[in-house]
Design a protein around this motif. Structure first.
Motif, short mmCIF file in Angstrom:
data_model
loop_
_atom_site.label_atom_id
_atom_site.label_comp_id
_atom_site.label_asym_id
_atom_site.label_seq_id
_atom_site.Cartn_x
_atom_site.Cartn_y
_atom_site.Cartn_z
N TYR A 154 0.85 -1.18 0.00
CA TYR A 154 0.00 0.00 0.00
C TYR A 154 0.89 1.24 0.00
CZ TYR A 154 0.61 -0.49 5.10
OH TYR A 154 1.12 -0.65 6.36
N SER A 155 0.42 2.26 -0.69
CA SER A 155 1.23 3.47 -0.86
C SER A 155 0.36 4.69 -0.96
CB SER A 155 2.08 3.35 -2.14
OG SER A 155 1.25 3.36 -3.29
N ILE A 156 0.99 5.85 -0.75
CA ILE A 156 0.31 7.11 -0.98
C ILE A 156 1.29 8.06 -1.66
CG2 ILE A 156 0.84 7.85 1.40
CD1 ILE A 156 -1.86 9.50 1.18
N VAL A 157 0.82 8.71 -2.70
CA VAL A 157 1.59 9.68 -3.48
C VAL A 157 1.00 11.05 -3.20
CG1 VAL A 157 2.37 10.31 -5.80
CG2 VAL A 157 1.90 7.92 -5.24
N ALA A 183 -8.12 -5.00 -3.18
CA ALA A 183 -7.28 -4.07 -3.95
C ALA A 183 -8.14 -2.91 -4.43
CB ALA A 183 -6.65 -4.79 -5.13
N GLY A 184 -7.55 -1.70 -4.37
CA GLY A 184 -8.26 -0.53 -4.84
C GLY A 184 -7.51 0.73 -4.52
N GLY A 185 -8.07 1.86 -4.94
CA GLY A 185 -7.40 3.14 -4.71
C GLY A 185 -8.39 4.27 -4.53
N GLN A 186 -7.89 5.39 -4.08
CA GLN A 186 -8.71 6.58 -3.85
C GLN A 186 -7.87 7.81 -4.11
OE1 GLN A 186 -10.71 6.59 -0.04
NE2 GLN A 186 -10.94 8.81 -0.01
N THR A 187 -8.47 8.81 -4.75
CA THR A 187 -7.76 10.07 -4.99
C THR A 187 -8.49 11.21 -4.29
OG1 THR A 187 -8.99 10.52 -7.03
CG2 THR A 187 -6.91 9.32 -7.24
N ALA A 210 -4.01 7.36 -3.13
CA ALA A 210 -3.70 6.26 -2.21
C ALA A 210 -4.19 4.97 -2.82
CB ALA A 210 -4.36 6.49 -0.86
N GLN A 211 -3.40 3.88 -2.69
CA GLN A 211 -3.77 2.62 -3.30
C GLN A 211 -3.10 1.46 -2.56
OE1 GLN A 211 -2.69 5.21 -5.75
NE2 GLN A 211 -0.81 5.04 -4.57
N ALA A 224 -6.14 8.03 3.03
CA ALA A 224 -6.73 9.21 2.40
C ALA A 224 -7.22 10.21 3.45
CB ALA A 224 -7.88 8.78 1.49
N ASP A 225 -7.98 9.71 4.42
CA ASP A 225 -8.52 10.60 5.46
C ASP A 225 -7.41 11.27 6.26
OD1 ASP A 225 -11.03 9.82 4.66
OD2 ASP A 225 -11.38 8.46 6.35
N THR A 226 -6.37 10.52 6.56
CA THR A 226 -5.28 11.07 7.37
C THR A 226 -4.49 12.12 6.60
OG1 THR A 226 -5.10 9.01 8.61
CG2 THR A 226 -3.20 10.49 8.69
N PHE A 227 -4.20 11.84 5.34
CA PHE A 227 -3.47 12.82 4.54
C PHE A 227 -4.26 14.13 4.45
CE2 PHE A 227 -2.05 14.90 0.64
CZ PHE A 227 -0.67 14.86 0.79
N GLU A 228 -5.57 14.02 4.27
CA GLU A 228 -6.40 15.22 4.13
C GLU A 228 -6.53 16.00 5.44
OE1 GLU A 228 -9.94 13.36 2.42
OE2 GLU A 228 -9.55 14.46 0.56
N SER A 229 -6.47 15.31 6.57
CA SER A 229 -6.77 15.96 7.85
C SER A 229 -5.53 16.40 8.63
CB SER A 229 -7.60 15.02 8.73
OG SER A 229 -6.86 13.84 9.06
#
Length: 278
Positions: free
Chosen positions: A3-6, A104-108, A114-115, A129-134
């Motif tokens: 799992y990763s986040i860009v 498996a999946g992703g979210q932008t 994030a995927q 996703a939630d953590t990066f945004e908050s």
């Protein structure tokens, strides 16, 4: 199994990736980035040509979505691939092939993609996703917080082994000679995210510029503490001044970025000295 986040920081003009996997040396496979261009995380039977190819396309002016379409279009193993991208303007894109193992999946979202694959469930990606945004702070800190949140939400269903953090910034590398601002890897560890955070804090100690509010004069109690620690650590040369002994310590221990004008010290260095070897 990754799992990763860009992500992208528009104020500091930084692009980065944080990744964790039940895979040896994930940092040598997944993250690619170039300052002023974008960042890519390629995973799930990773096609490592995706990284340089997507960066080239985005450098030519393609958006993340356009680059994603091009790099996956003619790949015969496209159904097995997963990739996340951020372009020069922070536009995100993510792709998960229908053949990737569950979950498996992703979210932008704004300035991130994030995927993950072979996850416990979708909560890992959602938590990232939630953590990066908050969260606030530097891009590196937000990426690390997001990665940690993903693990706490379930993470890789097979466990943990390696993690990496890559952040690029124009002239951000050591000495200002390249864009490799932060490039840290934990290749094989029982708690790779915890270890990655530890070495990130060391990176900040060694290479981040001093906080002016933490720089003090070598006098009084501070003078005595520095003298005591330099003696304990083997840097007490009676033929030299205390400052020269401190300077020898700083240069030997690679604290050049924390060196101050004569007779001043960064308290972060003193704190490190007090814990060193204990």
């Amino acid at each position: 199994m990754t799992y990763s986040i860009v992500g992208y920081d528009p104020e500091e003009k930084e692009w980065g990736i944080a990744v964790q996997s039940k895979f040896l040396g994930v940092g040598s496979v997944v993250p690619f980035a170039k300052a002023g261009v974008g960042a890519v995380a390629t995973q799930s039977y990773a096609n490592t040509s995706y990284g340089p190819h997507a960066l080239q396309l985005m450098e030519e002016g393609k958006t993340a979505e356009e680059a994603l379409d091009i790099i996956t279009r003619d790949d015969p193993e496209r159904p097995l691939r997963q990739v996340g991208l951020i372009d020069a303007c922070g536009n995100p894109a993510t792709f998960t092939g229908e053949g990737c193992y569950d979950w498996a999946g992703g979210q932008t979202g704004k300035h991130f993609a994030a995927q993950g694959n072979i996850l416990v469930d979708e909560q890992t990606v959602k938590a990232m996703a939630d953590t990066f945004e908050s969260t606030t702070g530097s891009l590196a800190e937000r990426l690390l917080h997001a990665l940690e949140a993903g693990q706490e939400a379930g993470g890789d269903s097979r466990g943990m082994q390696s993690a990496a953090l890559l952040v690029v910034k124009e002239n951000g590398g050591y000495g200002g000679f390249n864009d490799r601002y932060i490039d840290l890897r934990v290749d094989d560890h029982a708690s790779p995210i915890k270890e990655l955070k530890r070495i990130y804090h060391l990176h900040q100690l060694y290479f981040k510029e001093s906080d002016a509010g933490r720089v003090v004069l070598l006098e009084g109690e501070i003078h005595d503490e520095v003298e005591r620690e330099l003696t304990r650590l083997g840097y007490a040369n009676e033929k030299q001044s205390l400052y020269q002994n401190l300077k020898d310590y700083l240069h030997t221990e690679n604290f050049e970025m924390r060196e101050q004008e004569e007779n001043y010290i960064d308290l972060d260095v003193l704190d490190y000295m007090k814990n060193q070897g204990r």
